[in-house]
Design a protein around this motif. Structure first.
Motif, PDB file in Angstrom:
ATOM      1  N   ARG A 105       0.929  -1.164   0.229  1.00 16.84           N
ATOM      2  CA  ARG A 105      -0.274   0.254  -0.026  1.00 16.84           C
ATOM      3  C   ARG A 105       0.697   1.151   0.280  1.00 16.84           C
ATOM      4  NH1 ARG A 105      -5.676  -1.199   2.695  1.00 16.84           N
ATOM      5  NH2 ARG A 105      -6.081  -2.773   2.068  1.00 16.84           N
ATOM      6  N   TYR A 106       2.339   1.335   1.004  1.00 17.09           N
ATOM      7  CA  TYR A 106       3.088   2.437   0.493  1.00 17.09           C
ATOM      8  C   TYR A 106       3.340   2.323  -1.019  1.00 17.09           C
ATOM      9  CZ  TYR A 106       7.470   4.506   0.595  1.00 17.09           C
ATOM     10  OH  TYR A 106       8.403   5.525   0.541  1.00 17.09           O
ATOM     11  N   LEU A 107       3.789   1.621  -1.661  1.00 15.03           N
ATOM     12  CA  LEU A 107       4.606   1.453  -3.138  1.00 15.03           C
ATOM     13  C   LEU A 107       3.498   2.166  -3.881  1.00 15.03           C
ATOM     14  CD1 LEU A 107       6.513  -1.577  -3.088  1.00 15.03           C
ATOM     15  CD2 LEU A 107       6.810   0.611  -2.972  1.00 15.03           C
ATOM     16  N   ARG A 108       1.594   2.009  -3.771  1.00 10.82           N
ATOM     17  CA  ARG A 108       0.825   2.473  -4.214  1.00 10.82           C
ATOM     18  C   ARG A 108       0.823   3.943  -4.541  1.00 10.82           C
ATOM     19  NH1 ARG A 108      -3.100   0.247  -6.377  1.00 10.82           N
ATOM     20  NH2 ARG A 108      -2.987  -2.499  -6.911  1.00 10.82           N
ATOM     21  N   VAL A 109       1.110   4.386  -2.955  1.00  9.83           N
ATOM     22  CA  VAL A 109       1.210   5.810  -2.519  1.00  9.83           C
ATOM     23  C   VAL A 109       2.346   6.899  -2.800  1.00  9.83           C
ATOM     24  CG1 VAL A 109       0.673   7.715  -0.630  1.00  9.83           C
ATOM     25  CG2 VAL A 109      -0.899   5.345  -1.085  1.00  9.83           C
ATOM     26  N   LYS A 110       3.420   5.734  -3.110  1.00 11.38           N
ATOM     27  CA  LYS A 110       4.406   6.840  -3.680  1.00 11.38           C
ATOM     28  C   LYS A 110       5.249   6.803  -4.681  1.00 11.38           C
ATOM     29  CE  LYS A 110       8.980   8.380  -2.539  1.00 11.38           C
ATOM     30  NZ  LYS A 110       9.124   9.012  -1.865  1.00 11.38           N
ATOM     31  N   ILE A 111       4.729   5.536  -5.221  1.00 14.51           N
ATOM     32  CA  ILE A 111       4.990   5.343  -7.282  1.00 14.51           C
ATOM     33  C   ILE A 111       3.497   4.657  -7.925  1.00 14.51           C
ATOM     34  CG2 ILE A 111       7.413   5.281  -6.616  1.00 14.51           C
ATOM     35  CD1 ILE A 111       6.607   2.334  -6.667  1.00 14.51           C
ATOM     36  N   PRO A 112       2.289   5.747  -7.759  1.00 14.05           N
ATOM     37  CA  PRO A 112       1.419   4.977  -8.661  1.00 14.05           C
ATOM     38  C   PRO A 112       1.960   5.152  -9.794  1.00 14.05           C
ATOM     39  CG  PRO A 112       1.579   7.953  -8.025  1.00 14.05           C
ATOM     40  CD  PRO A 112       2.479   6.739  -7.183  1.00 14.05           C
ATOM     41  N   LEU A 113       2.242   5.773 -10.518  1.00 13.77           N
ATOM     42  CA  LEU A 113       2.395   6.037 -11.810  1.00 13.77           C
ATOM     43  C   LEU A 113       3.260   4.549 -12.405  1.00 13.77           C
ATOM     44  CD1 LEU A 113       2.867   9.252 -13.028  1.00 13.77           C
ATOM     45  CD2 LEU A 113       0.394   7.498 -12.776  1.00 13.77           C
ATOM     46  N   ARG A 114       4.716   4.512 -11.664  1.00 12.78           N
ATOM     47  CA  ARG A 114       5.018   2.939 -11.329  1.00 12.78           C
ATOM     48  C   ARG A 114       4.887   1.784 -10.922  1.00 12.78           C
ATOM     49  NH1 ARG A 114       9.948   3.425 -10.249  1.00 12.78           N
ATOM     50  NH2 ARG A 114      10.021   5.050  -8.867  1.00 12.78           N
ATOM     51  N   TYR A 115       4.086   1.624 -10.030  1.00  9.26           N
ATOM     52  CA  TYR A 115       3.029   0.166  -9.129  1.00  9.26           C
ATOM     53  C   TYR A 115       3.327  -0.808  -9.905  1.00  9.26           C
ATOM     54  CZ  TYR A 115       1.164  -2.390  -6.639  1.00  9.26           C
ATOM     55  OH  TYR A 115       0.474  -3.990  -5.685  1.00  9.26           O
ATOM     56  N   LYS A 116       2.655  -0.687 -11.088  1.00 13.55           N
ATOM     57  CA  LYS A 116       1.937  -1.762 -11.708  1.00 13.55           C
ATOM     58  C   LYS A 116       3.955  -2.399 -12.501  1.00 13.55           C
ATOM     59  CE  LYS A 116      -2.576  -1.716 -12.374  1.00 13.55           C
ATOM     60  NZ  LYS A 116      -3.160  -1.771 -13.335  1.00 13.55           N
ATOM     61  N   THR A 117       4.780  -1.776 -12.881  1.00  9.50           N
ATOM     62  CA  THR A 117       6.050  -2.083 -13.044  1.00  9.50           C
ATOM     63  C   THR A 117       6.554  -2.636 -12.312  1.00  9.50           C
ATOM     64  OG1 THR A 117       7.064   0.277 -13.501  1.00  9.50           O
ATOM     65  CG2 THR A 117       5.546  -0.415 -15.293  1.00  9.50           C
ATOM     66  N   VAL A 118       7.102  -1.941 -11.118  1.00  5.52           N
ATOM     67  CA  VAL A 118       7.962  -2.475  -9.931  1.00  5.52           C
ATOM     68  C   VAL A 118       7.621  -3.659  -9.482  1.00  5.52           C
ATOM     69  CG1 VAL A 118       8.185  -1.133  -7.781  1.00  5.52           C
ATOM     70  CG2 VAL A 118       8.353   0.123  -9.624  1.00  5.52           C
ATOM     71  N   PRO A 121       3.448  -9.170 -11.048  1.00  4.02           N
ATOM     72  CA  PRO A 121       2.582 -11.074  -9.750  1.00  4.02           C
ATOM     73  C   PRO A 121       3.451 -11.420  -9.959  1.00  4.02           C
ATOM     74  CG  PRO A 121       0.936 -10.419 -11.895  1.00  4.02           C
ATOM     75  CD  PRO A 121       2.714  -9.163 -12.296  1.00  4.02           C
ATOM     76  N   ARG A 122       5.095 -11.572 -10.835  1.00  2.00           N
ATOM     77  CA  ARG A 122       5.967 -12.887 -10.204  1.00  2.00           C
ATOM     78  C   ARG A 122       7.095 -11.933  -8.945  1.00  2.00           C
ATOM     79  NH1 ARG A 122       9.468 -15.614 -13.835  1.00  2.00           N
ATOM     80  NH2 ARG A 122      12.055 -16.145 -12.802  1.00  2.00           N
ATOM     81  N   ARG A 123       7.055 -10.781  -9.090  1.00  2.00           N
ATOM     82  CA  ARG A 123       7.745 -10.039  -8.152  1.00  2.00           C
ATOM     83  C   ARG A 123       7.202 -10.330  -6.274  1.00  2.00           C
ATOM     84  NH1 ARG A 123      10.134  -4.841 -10.724  1.00  2.00           N
ATOM     85  NH2 ARG A 123      12.439  -6.061 -11.289  1.00  2.00           N
ATOM     86  N   ALA A 124       5.941 -10.412  -6.770  1.00  2.00           N
ATOM     87  CA  ALA A 124       4.596 -10.440  -5.675  1.00  2.00           C
ATOM     88  C   ALA A 124       4.932 -12.486  -4.901  1.00  2.00           C
ATOM     89  CB  ALA A 124       3.169  -9.892  -5.849  1.00  2.00           C
ATOM     90  N   VAL A 125       5.041 -13.336  -5.980  1.00  5.36           N
ATOM     91  CA  VAL A 125       4.877 -14.229  -6.191  1.00  5.36           C
ATOM     92  C   VAL A 125       6.401 -14.578  -5.015  1.00  5.36           C
ATOM     93  CG1 VAL A 125       5.567 -16.635  -6.862  1.00  5.36           C
ATOM     94  CG2 VAL A 125       3.385 -15.173  -8.374  1.00  5.36           C
ATOM     95  N   VAL A 126       7.412 -13.936  -5.307  1.00  4.61           N
ATOM     96  CA  VAL A 126       8.755 -14.626  -4.644  1.00  4.61           C
ATOM     97  C   VAL A 126       8.774 -13.631  -3.200  1.00  4.61           C
ATOM     98  CG1 VAL A 126      11.118 -13.429  -4.399  1.00  4.61           C
ATOM     99  CG2 VAL A 126      10.172 -13.708  -6.432  1.00  4.61           C
ATOM    100  N   ALA A 127       8.578 -12.517  -3.208  1.00  4.67           N
ATOM    101  CA  ALA A 127       7.884 -12.461  -1.603  1.00  4.67           C
ATOM    102  C   ALA A 127       6.443 -13.000  -0.925  1.00  4.67           C
ATOM    103  CB  ALA A 127       7.298 -10.556  -1.976  1.00  4.67           C
ATOM    104  N   ILE A 128       5.654 -13.291  -1.364  1.00  4.02           N
ATOM    105  CA  ILE A 128       5.299 -13.826  -0.668  1.00  4.02           C
ATOM    106  C   ILE A 128       6.160 -15.201  -0.062  1.00  4.02           C
ATOM    107  CG2 ILE A 128       2.946 -15.820  -1.402  1.00  4.02           C
ATOM    108  CD1 ILE A 128       1.327 -13.748  -2.602  1.00  4.02           C
TER     109      ILE A 128
END
Length: 326
Positions: A105-118, A121-128
């Motif tokens: 949620r912090y990243l959504r507010v901090k970098i809203p325009l680049r959020y989807k590139t940062v 889904p692959r990185r989310a799976v790695v984090a999980i």
């Protein structure tokens, strides 16, 4: 002869069962909603599903094992230790999932325009995956020696017994308070809590800054935008409050047990602290799902299609761009 159950224990068991009956269906519904609605299959909802999986396991596995430990059956030391460790693994996974969502949620507010590139889904799976691996490392640490076996063995041998000690299986008899306080609390609970405080403070600051810019520059209705941002801020404050309310009491009691061995605590306080920590799993579907419009619409569709036998209108799987806080 089976151990007798006190009135406090009976009340505790009843509350734990109630928490499980709320937690399991609620979190299964969250997972179900993501499965049936394509619009929910992005990186953000991967974190929410991971949290829901952990919370289902808390209700389906941790709570029954916690009840078993609370009753205190007589068993071998390592058998009791194996029963205690899943509690540590799954509760730790919930904490790390909460932290992952806070960062997301912090990243959504901090970098809203680049959020989807940062946050892909692959990185989310790695984090999980990383969160679950850490949870197993933290939760299984007592199995590798940081436990009360030496103390129990000393008493066992002093009584002239041989072989592996047989004990009344209780959490505090097998799990070291040094582990619970110095390692679990001071390393894996308190720092995430403090980090979440800092993250949310920064999020509030960024929202306020963004809101001021939007209000001063917008030719439309600033109140509508303000209401939207205020809802986000309230959600974040609620997340932090519930996390602290659920987890701090139990760990504070552990600190009292370690640093003040002569202090006598009412048993009811221990029960309340335990079911508060477990109750966080029942709260999460409300905090993370019911405040998200996409989830609410999907929940209604699931209810109408599978429980009321009244088909609902098709869910729009590609609605207008919407943050998960909406």
């Amino acid at each position: 002869m089976p151990p007798s159950i006190s009135a406090f224990q009976a009340a505790y068991i009843g509350i734990e069962v109630l928490i499980a009956l709320v937690s399991v269906p609620g979190n299964v519904l969250v997972i179900w909603a993501v499965k049936v609605n394509q619009a929910l299959r992005d990186a953000t909802f991967c974190f929410i599903v991971s949290l829901a999986v952990a919370d289902v396991a808390v209700g389906a596995l941790v709570i029954p094992l916690a009840i078993l430990i609370n009753i205190g059956p007589r068993t071998y030391f390592h058998t009791c230790l194996k029963v205690a460790c899943p509690v540590l693994i799954l509760t730790q996974s919930s904490i790390l999932a909460l932290l992952a969502i806070a960062v997301d949620r912090y990243l959504r507010v901090k970098i809203p325009l680049r959020y989807k590139t940062v946050v892909t889904p692959r990185r989310a799976v790695v984090a999980i995956t990383g969160c679950w691996v850490l949870s197993f490392v933290v939760g299984l640490t007592p199995m590798f020696g940081w436990n009360n076996l030496s103390v129990v063995e000393r008493d066992w041998l002093a009584n002239g017994s041989v072989g592996e000690p047989v004990i009344e299986c209780q959490f505090e008899k097998v799990i070291s308070m040094e582990y619970m306080v110095y390692f679990n609390f001071f390393v894996w609970v308190l720092p995430p809590l403090l980090l979440m405080v800092l993250i949310y403070m920064e999020v509030f600051y960024l929202i306020r800054k963004q809101l001021n810019k939007k209000v001063s520059a917008s030719s439309g209705d600033p109140q509508k935008y303000y209401g939207k941002e205020l809802k986000i801020a309230k959600s974040l404050a609620l997340i932090l409050f519930l996390f602290a309310l659920s987890w701090l009491p139990l760990h504070i009691l552990n600190c009292v047990t370690l640093f003040c061995p002569s202090c006598r605590m009412p048993r009811i306080l221990i029960y309340i602290a335990i079911f508060l920590s477990h109750g966080n799993s029942a709260m999460n579907p409300i905090v993370y799902a019911f405040r998200i419009q996409k989830f609410r619409v999907t929940f209604l569709k699931i209810w109408n299609d599978h429980f009321r036998c009244q088909p609902a209108p098709p869910v729009d799987e590609d609605p207008p761009a919407e943050r998960p806080d909406d």
